[in-house]
Design a protein around this motif. Structure first.
Motif, PDB file in Angstrom:
ATOM      1  N   UNK B  92       0.826  -1.218   0.000  1.00 44.12           N
ATOM      2  CA  UNK B  92       0.000   0.000   0.000  1.00 44.12           C
ATOM      3  C   UNK B  92       0.859   1.266   0.000  1.00 44.12           C
ATOM      4  N   UNK B  93       2.166   1.114   0.227  1.00 41.58           N
ATOM      5  CA  UNK B  93       3.043   2.287   0.180  1.00 41.58           C
ATOM      6  C   UNK B  93       3.355   2.740  -1.245  1.00 41.58           C
ATOM      7  N   UNK B  94       3.000   1.904  -2.210  1.00 45.84           N
ATOM      8  CA  UNK B  94       3.190   2.299  -3.613  1.00 45.84           C
ATOM      9  C   UNK B  94       1.959   3.104  -4.031  1.00 45.84           C
ATOM     10  N   UNK B  95       2.155   4.288  -4.602  1.00 44.76           N
ATOM     11  CA  UNK B  95       0.991   5.094  -4.985  1.00 44.76           C
ATOM     12  C   UNK B  95       0.190   4.412  -6.097  1.00 44.76           C
ATOM     13  N   UNK B  96      -1.134   4.675  -6.099  1.00 42.91           N
ATOM     14  CA  UNK B  96      -1.998   4.091  -7.130  1.00 42.91           C
ATOM     15  C   UNK B  96      -1.683   4.661  -8.508  1.00 42.91           C
ATOM     16  N   UNK B  97      -1.363   5.939  -8.525  1.00 48.19           N
ATOM     17  CA  UNK B  97      -0.894   6.501  -9.794  1.00 48.19           C
ATOM     18  C   UNK B  97       0.133   7.579  -9.507  1.00 48.19           C
ATOM     19  N   UNK B  98       0.866   7.947 -10.549  1.00 47.96           N
ATOM     20  CA  UNK B  98       1.913   8.934 -10.379  1.00 47.96           C
ATOM     21  C   UNK B  98       3.249   8.285 -10.090  1.00 47.96           C
ATOM     22  N   UNK B  99       4.286   9.099 -10.171  1.00 47.23           N
ATOM     23  CA  UNK B  99       5.640   8.578 -10.132  1.00 47.23           C
ATOM     24  C   UNK B  99       6.122   8.323  -8.705  1.00 47.23           C
ATOM     25  N   UNK B 100       7.030   7.395  -8.562  1.00 47.47           N
ATOM     26  CA  UNK B 100       7.765   7.170  -7.324  1.00 47.47           C
ATOM     27  C   UNK B 100       9.042   6.440  -7.698  1.00 47.47           C
ATOM     28  N   UNK B 101      10.068   6.674  -6.869  1.00 50.46           N
ATOM     29  CA  UNK B 101      11.338   5.993  -7.102  1.00 50.46           C
ATOM     30  C   UNK B 101      11.471   4.886  -6.062  1.00 50.46           C
ATOM     31  N   UNK B 102      11.533   3.654  -6.529  1.00 48.72           N
ATOM     32  CA  UNK B 102      11.622   2.500  -5.640  1.00 48.72           C
ATOM     33  C   UNK B 102      13.085   2.095  -5.546  1.00 48.72           C
ATOM     34  N   UNK B 103      13.631   2.155  -4.336  1.00 52.16           N
ATOM     35  CA  UNK B 103      15.056   1.898  -4.121  1.00 52.16           C
ATOM     36  C   UNK B 103      15.196   0.628  -3.293  1.00 52.16           C
ATOM     37  N   UNK B 104      15.929  -0.344  -3.819  1.00 52.47           N
ATOM     38  CA  UNK B 104      16.022  -1.636  -3.135  1.00 52.47           C
ATOM     39  C   UNK B 104      17.470  -2.081  -2.992  1.00 52.47           C
ATOM     40  N   UNK B 105      17.661  -3.048  -2.069  1.00 51.65           N
ATOM     41  CA  UNK B 105      18.983  -3.673  -1.962  1.00 51.65           C
ATOM     42  C   UNK B 105      19.141  -4.683  -3.090  1.00 51.65           C
ATOM     43  N   UNK B 106      20.391  -4.955  -3.444  1.00 51.26           N
ATOM     44  CA  UNK B 106      20.660  -5.777  -4.626  1.00 51.26           C
ATOM     45  C   UNK B 106      21.560  -6.929  -4.189  1.00 51.26           C
ATOM     46  N   UNK B 107      21.188  -8.142  -4.579  1.00 51.27           N
ATOM     47  CA  UNK B 107      22.019  -9.270  -4.163  1.00 51.27           C
ATOM     48  C   UNK B 107      21.721 -10.491  -5.010  1.00 51.27           C
ATOM     49  N   UNK B 108      22.561 -11.526  -4.864  1.00 56.72           N
ATOM     50  CA  UNK B 108      22.221 -12.814  -5.446  1.00 56.72           C
ATOM     51  C   UNK B 108      22.956 -13.199  -6.706  1.00 56.72           C
ATOM     52  N   UNK B 109      24.082 -12.535  -7.027  1.00 56.33           N
ATOM     53  CA  UNK B 109      24.932 -12.925  -8.148  1.00 56.33           C
ATOM     54  C   UNK B 109      24.268 -12.693  -9.505  1.00 56.33           C
ATOM     55  N   UNK B 110      23.020 -13.149  -9.666  1.00 61.34           N
ATOM     56  CA  UNK B 110      22.265 -12.898 -10.883  1.00 61.34           C
ATOM     57  C   UNK B 110      21.097 -12.001 -10.466  1.00 61.34           C
ATOM     58  N   UNK B 111      20.743 -11.017 -11.313  1.00 57.88           N
ATOM     59  CA  UNK B 111      19.781 -10.002 -10.871  1.00 57.88           C
ATOM     60  C   UNK B 111      18.343 -10.504 -10.884  1.00 57.88           C
ATOM     61  N   UNK B 112      18.125 -11.690 -10.264  1.00 59.42           N
ATOM     62  CA  UNK B 112      16.752 -12.191 -10.174  1.00 59.42           C
ATOM     63  C   UNK B 112      15.896 -11.298  -9.290  1.00 59.42           C
ATOM     64  N   UNK B 113      16.561 -10.632  -8.300  1.00 60.41           N
ATOM     65  CA  UNK B 113      15.783  -9.809  -7.373  1.00 60.41           C
ATOM     66  C   UNK B 113      15.076  -8.666  -8.108  1.00 60.41           C
TER      67      UNK B 113
END
Lengths: 347, 313
Positions: B92-113
């Protein structure tokens, strides 16, 4: 947007080619312009000769020499429209060496002539979106302020980079002359005849294995309208000229009803270097694609070029597909009807 | 589903009196749309026809929505649901419409995340939004991979592209750790790496869009990287050459990810509006980047505790 200040005398280079002839004839038909002088190193023939006919004063001169300087000075030319830029090497007319001579030396000579012309108020240049070069670190959409990152492989793109470099120097030296640089996407339309339209007219077309570039085109009629306005109105600066939206190469090949044959890049590169009818310019485009932002053009010129898919559709009306869409649709209907019949029979 | 069950939902007027009397009234071919199986076949054929004739839309970044919906997402869904059993919190923290920048941690050798995050946003959010991922230039150098990435909606991680997407009102996904995150060794798991120059923060400030910190647990265990064979990496021009318990020892089998249990948590949006006018102040950028990084790191620890507790019970 700026007001209209049409010049009295206009010089158009490259009038023996399609675009040059069309632009010269269009300007000649504009009653606000008194004289249109068409310049080329060979006499216009065929359709071009008919278009130019009586309205355009043809002068035979080689822009690779100092000849145009005299034409500009004697006729008190106020606006120069430089269209004598070859986008592909012509094997029957000296190949790549002659193309580079025409593009780079021709532009240098023309700019030298322009610099000495006191009456000159404006130059309008035909450039290309190839000016952005090609790199894997390029943004997806180029604005006019994007700097090229890597030198492209293609000869035409290298020429464009050189030409724009000379133009920057000219702007500094003649700040009283308005310089309009129009970076055109590849021209397309029913009447266009370029290396890309010839490519899409073949039955079997080579593509790069594992690459599906985003392409953008501009319709010839929109290009003409914008060139016309660049002459009669004041729009100094550099502008991308392209139709909004993109079409993927695979999509274009399918819409045209052609058969795409993916070929590994090294093989195509060897063919391109060999100078056959697949150039390194085309290879660069087919690996990287090229999409530009046209916001500045639309704001300044008040013209919205027709979108890329629409321009491409107009081009398709002039050619017939090897795999026509209707045939594929008919096959789909037949398969569906067959499946329904056999299902009904089973039950 | 049989013809008998599905027909009541789509009553065919001329046929209504015979409903259910199969032996008396075989399904007439003039009302084939009343049949789920028939519609599926017709849709598949229409999809193939559109692909063969090029009648689909692609945006200026190369995003092919039809291909993503019809081919790419269905291919990823079994991995998402059955293999990694991804559980998602805070959608629910993602807006229903309009822009947002989603910033995540990255891991796992292959970018499956990255792929799982995009699918989580699309499948779990009520508006079925698409996440436009920002990828390293290496992704766009490799034939086939580059084109799949573009068709899936990705583009190069650079500020012009990020800001253009955000101005167009898109959800943009970014992994500021880059290769430092994805290529770290298993012993460094869930330790967030440096966040680079904070380019993502300036993109959010320039476009005045909120930053949503996201923590992904589970990707670290998919390909536990025990070692990095640097000479081979240098030879291949890749940032690392992973040695995992199964790769390269088992050959292609080593490419199968381990079935770890994943949790993705979308955090509370961090507004950028209050400091948007200070987009060129490096101190503001670094502070905001640090704040986002801290949030992700703390949430990672919480999620790990939750996962451990669930596994124990």
């Amino acid at each position: 947007m700026s007001g209209a200040h049409p010049p009295r005398v206009v010089l158009v280079t490259g009038v023996s080619r399609y675009l040059g002839a069309q632009v010269a004839a269009r300007l000649a038909a504009d009653s606000r312009i008194e004289r249109v002088i068409g310049l080329d190193d060979r006499e216009p023939t065929g359709e071009q000769a008919t278009i130019l006919a009586d309205s355009v004063e043809f002068v035979r001169a080689d822009i690779r020499t100092a000849q145009p300087a005299a034409v500009i000075a004697d006729n008190r030319v106020q606006t120069v429209v430089h269209l004598a830029i070859a986008s592909a090497a012509d094997p029957n007319a000296g190949g790549r060496a002659a193309m580079k001579e025409q593009n780079v030396i021709g532009t240098m000579q023309l700019l030298a002539a322009c610099q000495q012309a006191p009456e000159l108020r404006k130059v309008v240049f035909r450039s290309s979106t190839a000016a952005y070069g090609v790199s894997f670190r390029d943004p997806a959409v180029f604005t006019e302020d994007t700097e090229p990152r890597d030198t492209p492989r293609g000869g035409f793109a290298r020429d464009v980079l050189d030409i724009e470099g000379y133009l920057r120097g000219f702007r500094r030296r003649r700040s009283d002359v308005a310089v309009t640089v129009l970076r055109f996407a590849p021209l397309i339309g029913r009447r266009a005849n370029t290396s890309l339209t010839r490519y899409f007219s073949r039955a079997v077309v080579p593509t790069v294995l594992g690459r599906d570039p985003r392409l953008q085109f501009v319709h010839v009629d929109d290009a003409l309208e914008i060139l016309h306005r660049a002459v009669t109105e004041d729009h100094p600066g550099t502008f991308n000229v392209a139709g909004a939206g993109v079409i993927m190469l695979s999509q274009a090949v399918r819409r045209a009803g052609r058969i795409g044959v993916p070929i590994p890049e090294p093989a195509l590169s060897a063919i391109g270097r060999g100078g056959a009818n697949f150039s390194l310019d085309q290879l660069d485009l087919f690996v990287h694609g090229r999409v530009v932002d046209t916001g500045r053009l639309i704001r300044e010129f008040g013209v919205i070029p027709r979108p890329t898919p629409v321009a491409f559709e107009d081009f398709l009306r002039g050619i017939s597909g090897v795999l026509p869409r209707e045939a594929i649709g008919a096959v789909e209907q037949r398969i569906l009807a067959g499946l329904r019949r056999s299902r009904a029979a089973v039950r | 589903m049989s013809d008998f069950e599905s027909r009541p939902h789509f009553p065919a007027p001329g046929n209504a009196p015979f409903r259910g009397l199969r032996q008396v009234a075989p399904p007439p071919p003039e009302h084939p749309e009343s049949d789920l199986w028939d519609r599926r076949v017709a849709n598949a054929l229409a999809f193939l026809r559109r692909r063969l004739t090029g009648e689909y839309e692609v945006d200026e970044f190369g995003f092919d929505r039809e291909l993503t919906d019809t081919v790419l997402h269905p291919l990823l869904r079994p991995l998402y649901r059955d293999w990694f059993r991804v559980s998602v919190r805070g959608v629910e923290n993602i807006p229903d419409k309009g822009a947002a920048l989603i910033v995540a941690n990255h891991s796992g050798t292959v970018a499956l995340d990255a792929l799982m995050l995009a699918l989580a946003v699309h499948d779990e959010h009520p508006e079925k939004r698409y996440l436009r991922l920002l990828g390293a230039d290496l992704v766009f150098r490799i034939p086939f991979v580059s084109e799949l990435a573009r068709k899936h909606g990705s583009t190069l991680a650079c500020n012009p592209d990020a800001e253009r997407l955000l101005r167009a009102g898109e959800l943009v996904g970014v992994f500021p750790e880059g290769f430092k995150g994805i290529g770290k060794l298993y012993r460094d798991r869930y330790k967030l790496q440096r966040f680079g120059r904070g380019g993502f923060v300036s993109a959010a400030l320039h476009t005045r869009v909120p930053i949503i910190p996201v923590s992904i647990v589970g990707a670290e265990e998919t390909y536990p990287m025990l070692g990095n064979f640097k000479p081979l990496a240098r030879l291949l021009g890749t940032p690392y050459f992973p040695i995992t318990p199964t790769f390269p020892w088992l050959g292609p089998l080593g490419l199968v990810p381990l079935p770890s249990k994943w949790c993705i948590e979308f955090g509370k949006p961090v507004p950028t509006e209050p400091v948007a006018d200070m987009a060129d102040d490096p101190l503001v950028i670094f502070n905001l980047a640090d704040q986002v990084r801290e949030t992700i790191q703390q949430t990672l620890h919480q999620l790990l505790d939750v996962r451990d507790a669930e596994a124990a019970s």
